[in-house]
Design an enzyme around this catalytic site. Structure first.
Site, PDB file in Angstrom:
ATOM      1  N   GLN A  86       0.069  28.153 -62.653  1.00 52.06           N
ATOM      2  CA  GLN A  86       0.349  27.753 -61.266  1.00 52.06           C
ATOM      3  C   GLN A  86       0.448  26.230 -61.189  1.00 52.06           C
ATOM      4  O   GLN A  86       0.768  25.677 -60.150  1.00 52.06           O
ATOM      5  CB  GLN A  86      -0.777  28.213 -60.351  1.00 52.06           C
ATOM      6  CG  GLN A  86      -0.963  29.722 -60.328  1.00 52.06           C
ATOM      7  CD  GLN A  86      -2.276  30.106 -59.655  1.00 52.06           C
ATOM      8  OE1 GLN A  86      -2.351  30.190 -58.436  1.00 52.06           O
ATOM      9  NE2 GLN A  86      -3.301  30.328 -60.438  1.00 52.06           N
ATOM     10  N   HIS A 104       4.879  27.758 -59.939  1.00 43.74           N
ATOM     11  CA  HIS A 104       4.989  26.928 -58.733  1.00 43.74           C
ATOM     12  C   HIS A 104       5.827  25.671 -58.933  1.00 43.74           C
ATOM     13  O   HIS A 104       5.741  24.734 -58.153  1.00 43.74           O
ATOM     14  CB  HIS A 104       3.585  26.563 -58.222  1.00 43.74           C
ATOM     15  CG  HIS A 104       2.831  27.752 -57.700  1.00 43.74           C
ATOM     16  ND1 HIS A 104       1.469  27.774 -57.541  1.00 43.74           N
ATOM     17  CD2 HIS A 104       3.283  28.983 -57.313  1.00 43.74           C
ATOM     18  CE1 HIS A 104       1.114  28.962 -57.068  1.00 43.74           C
ATOM     19  NE2 HIS A 104       2.182  29.711 -56.931  1.00 43.74           N
ATOM     20  N   GLY A 170      -9.519  28.809 -64.436  1.00 46.46           N
ATOM     21  CA  GLY A 170      -9.484  27.712 -63.469  1.00 46.46           C
ATOM     22  C   GLY A 170      -8.618  27.919 -62.252  1.00 46.46           C
ATOM     23  O   GLY A 170      -7.895  27.010 -61.846  1.00 46.46           O
TER      24      GLY A 170
HETATM   25  P1  OAD Z   1      -7.744  25.736 -56.558  1.00 47.41           P
HETATM   26  O1  OAD Z   1      -7.997  24.311 -56.236  1.00 47.41           O
HETATM   27  O2  OAD Z   1      -7.650  26.707 -55.428  1.00 47.41           O
HETATM   28  O3  OAD Z   1      -8.873  26.288 -57.502  1.00 47.41           O
HETATM   29  C1  OAD Z   1      -9.274  25.586 -58.633  1.00 47.41           C
HETATM   30  C2  OAD Z   1     -10.319  26.388 -59.350  1.00 47.41           C
HETATM   31  O4  OAD Z   1     -10.646  25.684 -60.531  1.00 47.41           O
HETATM   32  C3  OAD Z   1     -11.613  26.580 -58.559  1.00 47.41           C
HETATM   33  O5  OAD Z   1     -11.938  27.964 -58.536  1.00 47.41           O
HETATM   34  C4  OAD Z   1     -12.641  25.775 -59.367  1.00 47.41           C
HETATM   35  O6  OAD Z   1     -13.915  26.405 -59.399  1.00 47.41           O
HETATM   36  C5  OAD Z   1     -12.028  25.800 -60.758  1.00 47.41           C
HETATM   37  N1  OAD Z   1     -12.425  24.703 -61.643  1.00 47.41           N
HETATM   38  C6  OAD Z   1     -12.764  23.424 -61.322  1.00 47.41           C
HETATM   39  N2  OAD Z   1     -13.045  22.721 -62.419  1.00 47.41           N
HETATM   40  C7  OAD Z   1     -12.874  23.562 -63.480  1.00 47.41           C
HETATM   41  C8  OAD Z   1     -12.992  23.427 -64.888  1.00 47.41           C
HETATM   42  N3  OAD Z   1     -13.361  22.279 -65.445  1.00 47.41           N
HETATM   43  N4  OAD Z   1     -12.737  24.513 -65.667  1.00 47.41           N
HETATM   44  C9  OAD Z   1     -12.351  25.696 -65.110  1.00 47.41           C
HETATM   45  N5  OAD Z   1     -12.229  25.876 -63.783  1.00 47.41           N
HETATM   46  C10 OAD Z   1     -12.479  24.829 -62.975  1.00 47.41           C
HETATM   47  O7  OAD Z   1      -6.424  25.782 -57.451  1.00 47.41           O
HETATM   48  P2  OAD Z   1      -5.446  26.984 -57.792  1.00 47.41           P
HETATM   49  O8  OAD Z   1      -6.176  28.279 -57.824  1.00 47.41           O
HETATM   50  O9  OAD Z   1      -4.669  26.570 -58.976  1.00 47.41           O
HETATM   51  O10 OAD Z   1       0.174  25.854 -55.052  1.00 47.41           O
HETATM   52  O11 OAD Z   1      -4.521  26.960 -56.526  1.00 47.41           O
HETATM   53  C11 OAD Z   1      -3.424  27.807 -56.493  1.00 47.41           C
HETATM   54  C12 OAD Z   1      -2.275  27.158 -55.781  1.00 47.41           C
HETATM   55  O12 OAD Z   1      -2.681  26.673 -54.504  1.00 47.41           O
HETATM   56  C13 OAD Z   1      -1.730  25.919 -56.472  1.00 47.41           C
HETATM   57  O13 OAD Z   1      -0.813  26.206 -57.498  1.00 47.41           O
HETATM   58  C14 OAD Z   1      -1.046  25.197 -55.357  1.00 47.41           C
HETATM   59  C15 OAD Z   1      -2.074  25.392 -54.264  1.00 47.41           C
HETATM   60  O14 OAD Z   1      -1.615  25.425 -53.023  1.00 47.41           O
HETATM   61  C16 OAD Z   1       1.271  25.132 -54.821  1.00 47.41           C
HETATM   62  O15 OAD Z   1       1.317  23.918 -54.908  1.00 47.41           O
HETATM   63  C17 OAD Z   1       2.443  25.952 -54.451  1.00 47.41           C
END
Ligand code: OAD
Length: 230
Positions: A86, A104, A170
């Site tokens: 993503q 994305h 993540g």
């Molecule tokens: P989020 O910001 O929603 O979630 C990030 C996740 O990463 C959280 O669950 C954190 O707990 C986790 N995290 C943080 N540090 C970490 C680490 N060191 N190792 C592993 N995990 C860790 O991001 P996404 O789920 O990617 O879309 O969000 C999905 C989409 O929402 C993105 O692609 C973007 C956004 O709107 C678009 O831009 C279209």
């Protein structure tokens, strides 16, 4: 060769220094992310949208893949590894992963606003008003914005269905349709979810949740997978 499918989100790149979406309170310069990442935002204030992505692109030229990205590359020694991300950064590619599908979009690409097939690689960070495609229309970031269709989703579903092992890393699993991909994976396929704040995922059999940071746990998990599943 077994097919190992990986779905990654912003947490994958957190240890490279790129802030996740939910960590930054969903805000940028007092704008909600939706106010800079949507077709409505592009209509209303394209220069603000360009600046938002310019700042992210500029940062991308300054950061490096982390131990988590590098660990995933090692899996290719024994698996057919398919990464569905993503993330709009190119850190999987720069680490050396061979097959990366960007659900994305991609920060280092720009696209025509009259012809979506005209996509251009950017070798610099700044995309400006007045930068045009070969047909003369303004270029926009090659990003899937809120409310836009996800053109590569069907391809991602096909990949998820072929998984012999499925690894999620993540992602908060709140943004659809990407968050639903895990439900296309066969029931008896082993699944792993690496995220320090992972919420329980209901109705997904054979899922092991690992509440650790990607950069810390992936080198060990990859080692285990190479020994156990290959
Ligand atoms: P989020 O910001 O929603 O979630 C990030 C996740 O990463 C959280 O669950 C954190 O707990 C986790 N995290 C943080 N540090 C970490 C680490 N060191 N190792 C592993 N995990 C860790 O991001 P996404 O789920 O990617 O879309 O969000 C999905 C989409 O929402 C993105 O692609 C973007 C956004 O709107 C678009 O831009 C279209």
């Amino acid at each position: 060769m077994k097919c190992l499918v990986v779905l990654t989100g912003a947490g994958m790149s957190a240890e490279s220094g790129i802030r996740t979406f939910r960590d930054s309170n969903g805000l940028w310069n007092n704008y909600r992310i939706e106010e800079v990442a949507s077709p409505e935002a592009w209509e209303k204030h394209p220069e603000v949208v360009l600046e938002f992505y310019n700042q992210r692109r500029k940062q991308l030229f300054e950061v490096e893949p982390n131990a988590g990205h590098r660990a995933l590359v090692r899996l290719e020694e024994k698996f057919d590894v398919q990464i569905i991300t993503q993330n709009v950064d190119d850190l999987h590619e720069r680490a050396g992963s061979s097959h990366v599908l960007h659900l994305h979009g991609e920060l280092k690409k720009a696209r025509s606003t009259v012809d979506p097939d005209l996509v251009y690689e950017l070798d610099h960070w700044e995309l400006k008003m007045g930068d045009t495609c070969e047909k003369g229309s303004q270029l926009r970031p090659h990003i899937v914005w809120f409310g836009e269709p996800v053109p590569l989703f069907d391809q991602a579903v096909q990949i998820a269905k072929t998984a012999d092992i499925f690894l999620v890393i993540g992602t908060s699993l709140v943004v659809y349709p990407a968050a639903g991909l895990i439900r296309y994976v066969e029931r008896d396929v082993p699944k792993f979810y690496v995220d320090p704040q992972a919420f329980p995922v209901h109705g997904v059999p054979k899922l092991e949740v690992i509440r650790e940071k990607a950069g810390k746990v992936l080198p060990k998990l990859v080692e285990k997978m190479l020994n156990r599943f290959a």
